[in-house]
Each structure stands twice: as C-alpha cells, then as structure tokens.
Scaffold this motif. Structure first.
Motif, PDB file in Angstrom:
ATOM      1  N   ASP A  29     -89.202  25.336  11.149  1.00 10.90           N
ATOM      2  CA  ASP A  29     -88.233  24.277  11.441  1.00 10.90           C
ATOM      3  C   ASP A  29     -87.036  24.537  10.535  1.00 10.90           C
ATOM      4  O   ASP A  29     -87.147  24.465   9.309  1.00 10.90           O
ATOM      5  CB  ASP A  29     -88.851  22.913  11.154  1.00 10.90           C
ATOM      6  CG  ASP A  29     -87.954  21.761  11.559  1.00 10.90           C
ATOM      7  OD1 ASP A  29     -86.712  21.965  11.650  1.00 10.90           O
ATOM      8  OD2 ASP A  29     -88.471  20.653  11.773  1.00 10.90           O
ATOM      9  N   ASN A  57     -86.686  25.739  22.451  1.00  8.24           N
ATOM     10  CA  ASN A  57     -88.112  25.750  22.766  1.00  8.24           C
ATOM     11  C   ASN A  57     -88.374  26.001  24.244  1.00  8.24           C
ATOM     12  O   ASN A  57     -89.336  26.688  24.614  1.00  8.24           O
ATOM     13  CB  ASN A  57     -88.757  24.421  22.353  1.00  8.24           C
ATOM     14  CG  ASN A  57     -88.773  24.240  20.844  1.00  8.24           C
ATOM     15  OD1 ASN A  57     -88.809  25.214  20.089  1.00  8.24           O
ATOM     16  ND2 ASN A  57     -88.743  22.984  20.395  1.00  8.24           N
ATOM     17  N   GLU A  75     -97.913  25.902  21.451  1.00  7.90           N
ATOM     18  CA  GLU A  75     -98.465  24.805  20.650  1.00  7.90           C
ATOM     19  C   GLU A  75     -97.577  24.465  19.455  1.00  7.90           C
ATOM     20  O   GLU A  75     -97.683  23.373  18.880  1.00  7.90           O
ATOM     21  CB  GLU A  75     -99.863  25.180  20.143  1.00  7.90           C
ATOM     22  CG  GLU A  75    -100.875  25.440  21.244  1.00  7.90           C
ATOM     23  CD  GLU A  75    -102.235  25.837  20.678  1.00  7.90           C
ATOM     24  OE1 GLU A  75    -102.526  25.441  19.522  1.00  7.90           O
ATOM     25  OE2 GLU A  75    -103.000  26.524  21.376  1.00  7.90           O
ATOM     26  N   THR A  78     -92.045  22.471  18.775  1.00  9.76           N
ATOM     27  CA  THR A  78     -91.575  21.095  18.660  1.00  9.76           C
ATOM     28  C   THR A  78     -90.380  21.072  17.714  1.00  9.76           C
ATOM     29  O   THR A  78     -90.314  21.859  16.768  1.00  9.76           O
ATOM     30  CB  THR A  78     -92.679  20.184  18.083  1.00  9.76           C
ATOM     31  OG1 THR A  78     -93.078  20.679  16.811  1.00  9.76           O
ATOM     32  CG2 THR A  78     -93.881  20.124  19.016  1.00  9.76           C
ATOM     33  N   GLY A  79     -89.424  20.145  17.976  1.00 12.66           N
ATOM     34  CA  GLY A  79     -88.266  20.040  17.100  1.00 12.66           C
ATOM     35  C   GLY A  79     -87.362  21.255  17.198  1.00 12.66           C
ATOM     36  O   GLY A  79     -87.367  21.994  18.189  1.00 12.66           O
ATOM     37  N   SER A  81     -86.430  24.949  16.344  1.00  8.50           N
ATOM     38  CA  SER A  81     -87.281  26.103  16.025  1.00  8.50           C
ATOM     39  C   SER A  81     -86.470  27.370  15.801  1.00  8.50           C
ATOM     40  O   SER A  81     -85.552  27.670  16.561  1.00  8.50           O
ATOM     41  CB  SER A  81     -88.297  26.359  17.152  1.00  8.50           C
ATOM     42  OG  SER A  81     -89.092  25.223  17.382  1.00  8.50           O
ATOM     43  N   ARG A 110     -94.242  26.015  10.386  1.00 12.37           N
ATOM     44  CA  ARG A 110     -95.186  25.323  11.266  1.00 12.37           C
ATOM     45  C   ARG A 110     -96.470  26.119  11.481  1.00 12.37           C
ATOM     46  O   ARG A 110     -97.557  25.568  11.646  1.00 12.37           O
ATOM     47  CB  ARG A 110     -94.542  25.067  12.626  1.00 12.37           C
ATOM     48  CG  ARG A 110     -93.405  24.074  12.594  1.00 12.37           C
ATOM     49  CD  ARG A 110     -93.114  23.534  13.986  1.00 12.37           C
ATOM     50  NE  ARG A 110     -91.793  22.924  13.990  1.00 12.37           N
ATOM     51  CZ  ARG A 110     -90.794  23.322  14.763  1.00 12.37           C
ATOM     52  NH1 ARG A 110     -90.976  24.329  15.600  1.00 12.37           N
ATOM     53  NH2 ARG A 110     -89.629  22.717  14.714  1.00 12.37           N
TER      54      ARG A 110
END
Length: 208
Positions: A29, A57, A75, A78-79, A81, A110
């Motif tokens: 992140d 993403n 998986e 998220t957010g 990247s 992550r």
C-alpha cells in the motif's frame, strides 16, 4: 474512449509480461508516497533485478485472471496498490524494500505471491533471510575450491604413497633373499668338513 481502452490493454499486457519474468510479486500500500519516493524505491530495487510498478487493482485482476501462478494476487488487491516484481535476487529485493520502508515510514506490505501461493507479511520477511545471488556464487565457488584443493592434495600424495610402497616391498624382498641365502651356505660348510676329514682317514689307514 478508444484511446483509454488501448492504454489499459497496453498496461495489462505489460503486467502479464512482467509477471511471466518474475519469481515473486509483492503487494504494498503506497498511500502517501510522493513521486520522488517511488522513484527512490525503484532505484533501490533495480540493482537487485527487481522493479516497482503502480497499477489499478482492476487492471491487475484482469492481468492475472486464469493464471494459476499469479491469480492468488487477487486476494491482496485492496486500496491503493503498488507491485514489486522480483526477477532475480529475492532476499536482496525484500531487504531493499525494508530499508526504504524504514526511511519513508509510509508503506504497508500486504503480502505476496510465489509459485501460486499467497504469502503473508511474515512469510515475505522470512524470504529476506535467503542468501543473495553474490553470496550463493561465493558459496559455490568456495565449495568448488575446497573439492579442488582436496583433489590436488590427494594427487600430490600419490607419488609419496607409491614410493613408500616400493620401499616397503624392496625391504621385504631383501629380507626374503637373505633368508633364502642361508640354507645355501650349509652345504658348502659340509663339503669343507668332508674335504678335511678325507686326508685324516687316509693317514689312519696307512699307519694301520
């Protein structure tokens, strides 16, 4: 609209190509990083045979769709990247990122994917303990030199061993010759005794 789609397709194709050349993909992140800081991270990764790429993403999802090796990346999407693609030195690349993280204090790891398996943050950190490419080469060179040295010592000892063996054989052969020579001396001594005894016997016979 068409141009935007073309650009997206180009990014997806680039992601697929980069993934095909990678051993490990790490997802971070990057919230709060400046362009200069991302450039600094890329500069640190480059000597380790790795790269960093920022991508949406949704585009990464499309890039890994149907790819058993990289689909588990979904998986971790998220957010915001950024992706660290490791082509060569796994341990060195992770250490380079960790050093950057200590300085910037803005990124969050992550996890990652390697050989079709999702790696947690602890798993990725454990990979940092792997020896670098240079260390592996040094270990291999040291092992080869060790074998060569032992072989050279063994070869050098061969003439010495042969010489010792010949000497021992010669000494053993000499001892056998001496033992065989002793019985030959006994018949000669007996002949000398008989030669001395004959005149004495003749003298006794004449006097009689």
């Amino acid at each position: 609209m068409g141009k935007s789609l073309a650009v997206k397709n180009e990014i997806i194709a680039d992601l697929k190509q980069t993934l095909s050349e990678s051993q490990l993909a790490i997802v971070i992140d990057y919230t709060g990083l400046t362009v200069a800081e991302i450039t600094d991270l890329r500069r640190r990764l480059r000597p380790k045979g790795s790269s960093c790429q920022v991508a949406k993403n949704t585009l990464m999802r499309i890039a890994v769709e149907g790819n058993d090796t990289w689909q588990p990346l979904q998986e971790l999407l998220t957010g915001t990247s950024a992706f660290v693609f490791v082509q060569e030195d796994i341990g060195g690349a992770i250490k380079a990122y960790q050093e950057f993280q200590k300085v910037s204090k803005k990124t969050e790891l992550r996890g990652g994917v390697m050989e079709g398996r999702v790696l947690k943050e602890a798993d990725v950190k454990a990979l940092a303990d792997l020896p670098s490419k240079e260390q592996l080469m040094a270990q291999i060179a040291g092992a080869i030199n060790g074998v060569a040295t032992k072989l050279a010592v063994g070869i050098n000892q061969v003439p010495t061993s042969i010489a010792r063996g010949l000497k021992a054989y010669a000494e053993k052969d000499g001892d056998s010759a001496e033992v065989e020579a002793q019985p030959e001396a006994e018949p000669q001594a007996e002949a000398e005794v008989e030669a001395q005894a004959q005149p004495e016997a003749e003298a006794e016979s004449t006097s009689a």
